[in-house]
Structures are given as structure tokens and as C-alpha cells.
Design a protein around this motif. Sequence first.
Motif, mmCIF file in Angstrom:
data_model
loop_
_atom_site.group_PDB
_atom_site.id
_atom_site.type_symbol
_atom_site.label_atom_id
_atom_site.label_comp_id
_atom_site.label_asym_id
_atom_site.label_seq_id
_atom_site.Cartn_x
_atom_site.Cartn_y
_atom_site.Cartn_z
ATOM 1 N N LEU A 42 42.934 27.535 60.056
ATOM 2 C CA LEU A 42 41.619 27.868 59.500
ATOM 3 C C LEU A 42 41.551 29.341 59.095
ATOM 4 C CD1 LEU A 42 39.273 25.900 61.941
ATOM 5 C CD2 LEU A 42 39.907 25.285 59.597
ATOM 6 N N ILE A 43 42.119 30.214 59.931
ATOM 7 C CA ILE A 43 42.128 31.643 59.606
ATOM 8 C C ILE A 43 42.920 31.899 58.334
ATOM 9 C CG2 ILE A 43 43.000 33.890 60.375
ATOM 10 C CD1 ILE A 43 42.293 33.041 63.238
ATOM 11 N N LEU A 44 44.072 31.264 58.208
ATOM 12 C CA LEU A 44 44.889 31.453 57.007
ATOM 13 C C LEU A 44 44.186 30.902 55.766
ATOM 14 C CD1 LEU A 44 48.420 30.577 58.417
ATOM 15 C CD2 LEU A 44 47.579 32.823 57.722
ATOM 16 N N ALA A 45 43.443 29.823 55.937
ATOM 17 C CA ALA A 45 42.674 29.289 54.818
ATOM 18 C C ALA A 45 41.611 30.291 54.371
ATOM 19 C CB ALA A 45 42.029 27.959 55.207
ATOM 20 N N LEU A 46 40.951 30.946 55.336
ATOM 21 C CA LEU A 46 39.947 31.960 54.996
ATOM 22 C C LEU A 46 40.588 33.163 54.313
ATOM 23 C CD1 LEU A 46 37.721 31.897 58.221
ATOM 24 C CD2 LEU A 46 37.173 30.947 55.964
ATOM 25 N N VAL A 47 41.759 33.574 54.785
ATOM 26 C CA VAL A 47 42.465 34.694 54.151
ATOM 27 C C VAL A 47 42.855 34.330 52.720
ATOM 28 C CG1 VAL A 47 44.560 36.107 54.234
ATOM 29 C CG2 VAL A 47 43.289 35.642 56.334
ATOM 30 N N ALA A 48 43.312 33.095 52.524
ATOM 31 C CA ALA A 48 43.675 32.657 51.177
ATOM 32 C C ALA A 48 42.452 32.616 50.259
ATOM 33 C CB ALA A 48 44.329 31.271 51.245
ATOM 34 N N ALA A 51 41.651 36.091 49.260
ATOM 35 C CA ALA A 51 42.561 36.595 48.217
ATOM 36 C C ALA A 51 42.229 36.009 46.845
ATOM 37 C CB ALA A 51 44.003 36.270 48.601
ATOM 38 N N LEU A 52 41.820 34.742 46.819
ATOM 39 C CA LEU A 52 41.574 34.072 45.542
ATOM 40 C C LEU A 52 40.213 34.422 44.939
ATOM 41 C CD1 LEU A 52 43.008 30.520 46.340
ATOM 42 C CD2 LEU A 52 44.017 32.247 44.849
ATOM 43 N N PHE A 53 39.192 34.497 45.800
ATOM 44 C CA PHE A 53 37.822 34.624 45.285
ATOM 45 C C PHE A 53 37.091 35.874 45.763
ATOM 46 C CE2 PHE A 53 38.782 30.044 45.796
ATOM 47 C CZ PHE A 53 38.799 29.690 44.456
ATOM 48 N N GLY A 54 37.745 36.694 46.582
ATOM 49 C CA GLY A 54 37.076 37.873 47.118
ATOM 50 C C GLY A 54 36.622 38.863 46.065
ATOM 51 N N GLN A 55 37.343 38.919 44.948
ATOM 52 C CA GLN A 55 37.006 39.878 43.908
ATOM 53 C C GLN A 55 35.655 39.577 43.266
ATOM 54 O OE1 GLN A 55 38.985 42.649 43.188
ATOM 55 N NE2 GLN A 55 37.114 43.237 42.105
ATOM 56 N N PHE A 56 35.206 38.332 43.333
ATOM 57 C CA PHE A 56 33.929 37.960 42.719
ATOM 58 C C PHE A 56 32.725 38.469 43.512
ATOM 59 C CE2 PHE A 56 36.881 34.569 41.325
ATOM 60 C CZ PHE A 56 36.806 34.791 39.955
ATOM 61 N N LEU A 57 32.961 38.981 44.722
ATOM 62 C CA LEU A 57 31.861 39.438 45.567
ATOM 63 C C LEU A 57 31.575 40.925 45.418
ATOM 64 C CD1 LEU A 57 32.685 37.490 48.858
ATOM 65 C CD2 LEU A 57 31.133 36.826 47.010
ATOM 66 N N THR A 58 32.338 41.613 44.588
ATOM 67 C CA THR A 58 32.135 43.055 44.417
ATOM 68 C C THR A 58 32.150 43.410 42.935
ATOM 69 O OG1 THR A 58 33.030 45.250 44.915
ATOM 70 C CG2 THR A 58 34.616 43.452 44.692
ATOM 71 N N PRO A 59 31.326 44.370 42.520
ATOM 72 C CA PRO A 59 31.351 44.803 41.112
ATOM 73 C C PRO A 59 32.475 45.781 40.814
ATOM 74 C CG PRO A 59 29.672 46.020 42.304
ATOM 75 C CD PRO A 59 30.239 45.022 43.275
ATOM 76 N N ARG A 94 38.359 55.031 45.115
ATOM 77 C CA ARG A 94 38.486 53.637 44.693
ATOM 78 C C ARG A 94 38.013 52.699 45.797
ATOM 79 N NH1 ARG A 94 44.703 53.829 42.886
ATOM 80 N NH2 ARG A 94 44.736 54.841 44.937
ATOM 81 N N ASP A 95 37.408 51.598 45.394
ATOM 82 C CA ASP A 95 36.834 50.654 46.345
ATOM 83 C C ASP A 95 37.932 50.004 47.189
ATOM 84 O OD1 ASP A 95 34.491 49.062 47.323
ATOM 85 O OD2 ASP A 95 35.714 47.424 46.548
ATOM 86 N N LEU A 96 37.850 50.162 48.504
ATOM 87 C CA LEU A 96 38.893 49.657 49.386
ATOM 88 C C LEU A 96 38.841 48.137 49.496
ATOM 89 C CD1 LEU A 96 41.228 50.481 51.220
ATOM 90 C CD2 LEU A 96 39.595 50.636 53.108
ATOM 91 N N TYR A 97 37.641 47.570 49.433
ATOM 92 C CA TYR A 97 37.523 46.109 49.492
ATOM 93 C C TYR A 97 38.316 45.461 48.352
ATOM 94 C CZ TYR A 97 35.369 41.482 49.097
ATOM 95 O OH TYR A 97 35.155 40.130 48.998
ATOM 96 N N ALA A 98 38.119 45.947 47.133
ATOM 97 C CA ALA A 98 38.835 45.385 45.982
ATOM 98 C C ALA A 98 40.338 45.582 46.123
ATOM 99 C CB ALA A 98 38.337 46.030 44.690
ATOM 100 N N ARG A 99 40.746 46.699 46.699
ATOM 101 C CA ARG A 99 42.174 46.963 46.868
ATOM 102 C C ARG A 99 42.774 46.091 47.975
ATOM 103 N NH1 ARG A 99 44.371 50.844 44.245
ATOM 104 N NH2 ARG A 99 45.925 51.406 45.808
ATOM 105 N N VAL A 100 41.988 45.797 49.013
ATOM 106 C CA VAL A 100 42.478 44.892 50.050
ATOM 107 C C VAL A 100 42.613 43.475 49.495
ATOM 108 C CG1 VAL A 100 41.921 43.811 52.272
ATOM 109 C CG2 VAL A 100 41.607 46.265 51.977
ATOM 110 N N VAL A 101 41.688 43.078 48.628
ATOM 111 C CA VAL A 101 41.801 41.764 47.979
ATOM 112 C C VAL A 101 43.103 41.678 47.192
ATOM 113 C CG1 VAL A 101 40.839 40.250 46.204
ATOM 114 C CG2 VAL A 101 39.319 41.332 47.860
ATOM 115 N N GLN A 102 43.372 42.703 46.376
ATOM 116 C CA GLN A 102 44.607 42.696 45.595
ATOM 117 C C GLN A 102 45.836 42.778 46.499
ATOM 118 O OE1 GLN A 102 45.907 46.166 43.433
ATOM 119 N NE2 GLN A 102 46.305 44.967 41.599
ATOM 120 N N GLY A 103 45.767 43.620 47.537
ATOM 121 C CA GLY A 103 46.891 43.725 48.458
ATOM 122 C C GLY A 103 47.175 42.416 49.170
ATOM 123 N N THR A 104 46.128 41.676 49.510
ATOM 124 C CA THR A 104 46.302 40.375 50.154
ATOM 125 C C THR A 104 46.980 39.396 49.215
ATOM 126 O OG1 THR A 104 44.303 40.750 51.477
ATOM 127 C CG2 THR A 104 45.104 38.487 51.325
#
Length: 306
Positions: A42-48, A51-59, A94-104
Motif C-alpha cells: 500500500l505504501i509503494l502504491a501511494l509513492v507511485a 510520482a505519477l500525479f503529485g505534480q498536479f497538486l502544485t502550481p 525552487r519548489d522542493l515538493y515539485a523536485r521530490v516528485v520528479q526525483g521520485t
Amino acid sequence: MSDVTTAEAHLDPDLLHGKGRSLWADARRRFLGNKAAVASLLILALVALFALFGQFLTPWSNAEIDWNLLGAIPQEGGPDLETRHYFGVDETGRDLYARVVQGTRISLAVGIVGALISVVVGTAYGAVAGYVGGKTDNAMMRFVDLMMSIPYMFVLILLLVIFSRSIIMLFVGIGLISWLDMARIARGQTLSIRNTEYVEAARAIGVSTPMIIRRHIVPNLIGVVIVYATLLVPQMIIFESFISFLGLGVQEPATSWGALINQGAANLRNGTPWMLGFPLAFFVVSLFALFFLGDGLRDALDPKDR
């Protein structure tokens, strides 16, 4: 019916009605009974999903600079819901959230692609060597031993330094040698399968060697391959993170967990703990989840537990 058998029948309706259970049904039952493995999945599913959709939550994009915060770090650069910098910003604004999404995305991609290369090449190579046997097996496995004697990390660093520090070369370098362990595992399992009754029967009726390997040997390696693949993904992620930590992996403006951890550690004394904390948390949680998932699959697919 013994007491143990009666108890098992009450727990499993199929046994109560005299129905047998397949290996995969048993494996699924044991896996679902492993709370740590299910929680890890379940945790890995949330991480995935992150990674796939996290960018849509930030401008903010991973390369966009917030000029209003550039001169105010670290006093005003931490996590802030009002500015929608959920994980804060890095030392350049630079926004760290967006960079963590890309890094993931990149770290998971390296782990999954590296594991797939290892599984496909290693399984095919080991199955051929183990089934054919004789001088062919001896020559193929001596080549594996020769390749394993070369320091893996040294080869990967050398490739990145000589050619290019790109994500493609990282994939090539990781896939070049990561299949060797899988080849030895597949070869050992094939040696125990090639003299079984169904393989002997296939040989007796004239089935070709490639067909026997494809239809009888490889399918019986699936359990071992799945378990090894889940344990190989975190190993690939660790390799990539180490290379990126040294500055030889993913290059700007792209990033990965290793590169983010490197930047966070370098700026830790500047009063910006969020730069290290968030990527490190994703890295550690994902690795532990992958290891627990691998252990759960290994226990579930172990025929001795049937």
C-alpha cells in the motif's frame, strides 16, 4: 480428518469441500496474511501515485524559481501552505515538493528499469546455461564469474565519466552488469528442474530445446524471479542514489532522491532541514517497503510453506 486438518478446513472453504488449492492461491493467502508485506504494498502504491500525479497538486515546476523567497532563505523558505510550497524551497528558491516528485519518478524508473533488465537478461542467460549444460554451461558461467570479478561501481562511474552523465547512460551502466546475480540464480534453479518428469517427457516427444526452455523452464522460475526482482529494485535505487550523491548521476535541472539528499546534506548547516528531511523520508520509507514486500513474496512463494 485430524484436528489440524479440520481446523484448516474451517479456515478455507475449498478444503472443506474437498477442493485442492493451487500454488498461486496458497501464495496469495499467505501474502495477504503478512501484514507488513500488505502495508508495504500500500505504501509503494501511494509513492507511485505521488510520482505519477503529485505534480498536479502544485502550481510550481521543478525548475521554477520563487524570486520572492530567494533572498529570505532559510527564514521564510520552509514548508508553507499559503504559497503552496508544501515541502519548502531549496537554496535557489525552487519548489522542493515539485523536485521530490520528479526525483521520485527518476529513482523509481531507474530501479524498475534496472530490475527488468536484470530479470530478463539474467533469467534467459541462466536458463540456457543450466538446461544445455556441459561445456556451454561451463563457458557461459566462467564469463559470468569474470564479469563479477570487475568492481561494479567502478565500471559504472567510469562509464559515466568517459561518456555522458545522463539518465540513459545510467540505465546502460546499471543494466550492463546487474543481470549477473540473476543469471547464477536462474541457472541453479534450472539445474534442479531440467531432469524432472515433464521436461523428460517433452524431450522424449521431440520438443525443441528453445521451446522447452520457454514453456517449461522459464515459467517454473517465475516465483524466484519475482522475489529477486522486488529485492533488486531497492538495490538499483541505492546504486543510483549513491552515484547521484557523488554528482555523477542525474544532472540539473533533472533530479533524483540521491541528488536531493546530497543538496540537503550540503545545506543542513544553513538552517534548512526540510531540504534533507523530505527526500530522505521518501527514500528510506520506499526502501523499507520494498524490502518488506520482497520478504513477504519470498515467504508466500516458498513451496515448503504449502
